[in-house]
Motif scaffolding. Structure first.
Motif, PDB file in Angstrom:
ATOM      1  N   GLU A  90       6.148  -0.059  -2.116  1.00 11.33           N
ATOM      2  CA  GLU A  90       5.724   1.119  -2.851  1.00 11.33           C
ATOM      3  C   GLU A  90       4.877   0.712  -4.053  1.00 11.33           C
ATOM      4  O   GLU A  90       4.981  -0.408  -4.558  1.00 11.33           O
ATOM      5  N   SER A  91       4.059   1.637  -4.521  1.00  9.76           N
ATOM      6  CA  SER A  91       3.195   1.348  -5.666  1.00  9.76           C
ATOM      7  C   SER A  91       3.732   1.942  -6.964  1.00  9.76           C
ATOM      8  O   SER A  91       3.220   1.653  -8.048  1.00  9.76           O
ATOM      9  N   THR A  92       4.777   2.761  -6.870  1.00  8.05           N
ATOM     10  CA  THR A  92       5.290   3.463  -8.054  1.00  8.05           C
ATOM     11  C   THR A  92       6.063   2.512  -8.960  1.00  8.05           C
ATOM     12  O   THR A  92       6.959   1.795  -8.509  1.00  8.05           O
ATOM     13  N   ILE A  93       5.720   2.515 -10.241  1.00  9.22           N
ATOM     14  CA  ILE A  93       6.416   1.700 -11.233  1.00  9.22           C
ATOM     15  C   ILE A  93       7.615   2.477 -11.747  1.00  9.22           C
ATOM     16  O   ILE A  93       7.495   3.637 -12.133  1.00  9.22           O
ATOM     17  N   SER A  94       8.785   1.843 -11.757  1.00  7.35           N
ATOM     18  CA  SER A  94      10.010   2.509 -12.189  1.00  7.35           C
ATOM     19  C   SER A  94      10.534   1.888 -13.474  1.00  7.35           C
ATOM     20  O   SER A  94      10.097   0.814 -13.892  1.00  7.35           O
ATOM     21  N   GLY A  95      11.497   2.579 -14.107  1.00  3.52           N
ATOM     22  CA  GLY A  95      12.108   2.071 -15.323  1.00  3.52           C
ATOM     23  C   GLY A  95      11.841   2.977 -16.508  1.00  3.52           C
ATOM     24  O   GLY A  95      10.809   3.644 -16.580  1.00  3.52           O
ATOM     25  N   GLN A  96      12.788   2.987 -17.459  1.00  3.94           N
ATOM     26  CA  GLN A  96      12.659   3.814 -18.648  1.00  3.94           C
ATOM     27  C   GLN A  96      12.039   3.053 -19.815  1.00  3.94           C
ATOM     28  O   GLN A  96      11.143   3.551 -20.499  1.00  3.94           O
ATOM     29  N   TYR A 106       6.129  -6.678 -11.925  1.00  2.00           N
ATOM     30  CA  TYR A 106       6.323  -8.066 -11.483  1.00  2.00           C
ATOM     31  C   TYR A 106       6.965  -8.110 -10.092  1.00  2.00           C
ATOM     32  O   TYR A 106       6.531  -8.860  -9.212  1.00  2.00           O
ATOM     33  N   THR A 107       7.988  -7.284  -9.886  1.00  2.00           N
ATOM     34  CA  THR A 107       8.684  -7.250  -8.598  1.00  2.00           C
ATOM     35  C   THR A 107       7.754  -6.789  -7.484  1.00  2.00           C
ATOM     36  O   THR A 107       7.701  -7.390  -6.400  1.00  2.00           O
ATOM     37  N   HIS A 108       7.003  -5.714  -7.738  1.00  2.00           N
ATOM     38  CA  HIS A 108       6.092  -5.182  -6.716  1.00  2.00           C
ATOM     39  C   HIS A 108       4.999  -6.190  -6.369  1.00  2.00           C
ATOM     40  O   HIS A 108       4.618  -6.334  -5.194  1.00  2.00           O
TER      41      HIS A 108
END
Length: 221
Positions: A90-96, A106-108
């Motif tokens: 996926e291309s969506t960046i997650s996290g608050q 970094y993970t993606h």
């Protein structure tokens, strides 16, 4: 034209030559942006400035590579690129928090690397050895590796006392054997999502730079 017979539409010879010149120019620019060799010690705002500049370059390069890829696929390109595949990162960046979102980048990045290699191998098999898409993918893999190290440094800057997690040993799986149509769709989806990730990474780094560098400037004043 030196085309493969399996429904692969090659770019005209003149277009291929232009693509190689274009890729050479990109390579020269990338070498300049990737120097000097990255060291995570004593990084400051200059590292963020350079990283942002390189990410913008990667985002633009990925966009141009995607255009070249789509142009080389023949008819029904739009239909091919709109297919859904579950085993593409996926291309969506997650996290608050900022560190969580940069860790997501970094993970993606590390998830995309094996998929980029697979797409490059597929393109090389379709039209060896002068396929400009395969050449562009070869360069993009180098850029992603370099950017991954850069993002690792940013994480160490944001959280100096917290170790950066190692990339997952089992990234999102490479799809099983595919026919030509599936390979075309797979390559387009991988490149599209990578470009979306890089576009978001540009935004995230702009935000970090505005927070960290502005704060440090005020402290100096």
């Amino acid at each position: 034209m030196n085309c493969h017979v399996r429904n692969m539409i090659c770019l005209p010879q003149r277009s291929q030559e232009k693509c190689r010149i274009f890729l050479l120019i990109l390579f020269v620019i990338a070498i300049e942006l990737m120097q000097p060799t990255i060291s995570c010690k004593n990084q400051d705002c200059s590292h963020l400035h350079r990283s942002l500049k390189f990410t913008k370059f990667m985002n633009w390069s990925a966009s141009e590579l995607l255009k070249t890829y789509r142009a080389s696929q023949g008819d029904s390109t739009d239909l091919i690129c709109e297919m859904q595949m579950d085993n593409v990162p996926e291309s969506t960046i997650s996290g608050q928090s900022i560190p969580e979102r940069i860790l997501s980048v970094y993970t993606h990045l590390n998830e995309f690397l094996p998929h980029l290699r697979t797409v490059m191998e597929q393109q090389t098999d379709l039209d060896p050895p002068t396929n400009p898409v395969a050449e562009g993918l070869h360069s993009m893999i180098k850029y992603v590796r370099h950017f991954s190290v850069t993002v690792n440094c940013i994480l160490q800057m944001l959280q100096p006392n917290i170790p950066v997690p190692e990339p997952a040993e089992s990234p999102i799986g490479i799809p099983p054997a595919q026919n030509i149509f599936q390979q075309k769709a797979y390559g387009c989806i991988v490149l599209s999502r990578l470009q979306e990730l890089l576009s978001q990474a540009v935004h995230e780094q702009k935000f970090i730079r505005s927070k960290i560098c502005r704060k440090r400037t005020k402290n100096i004043v």
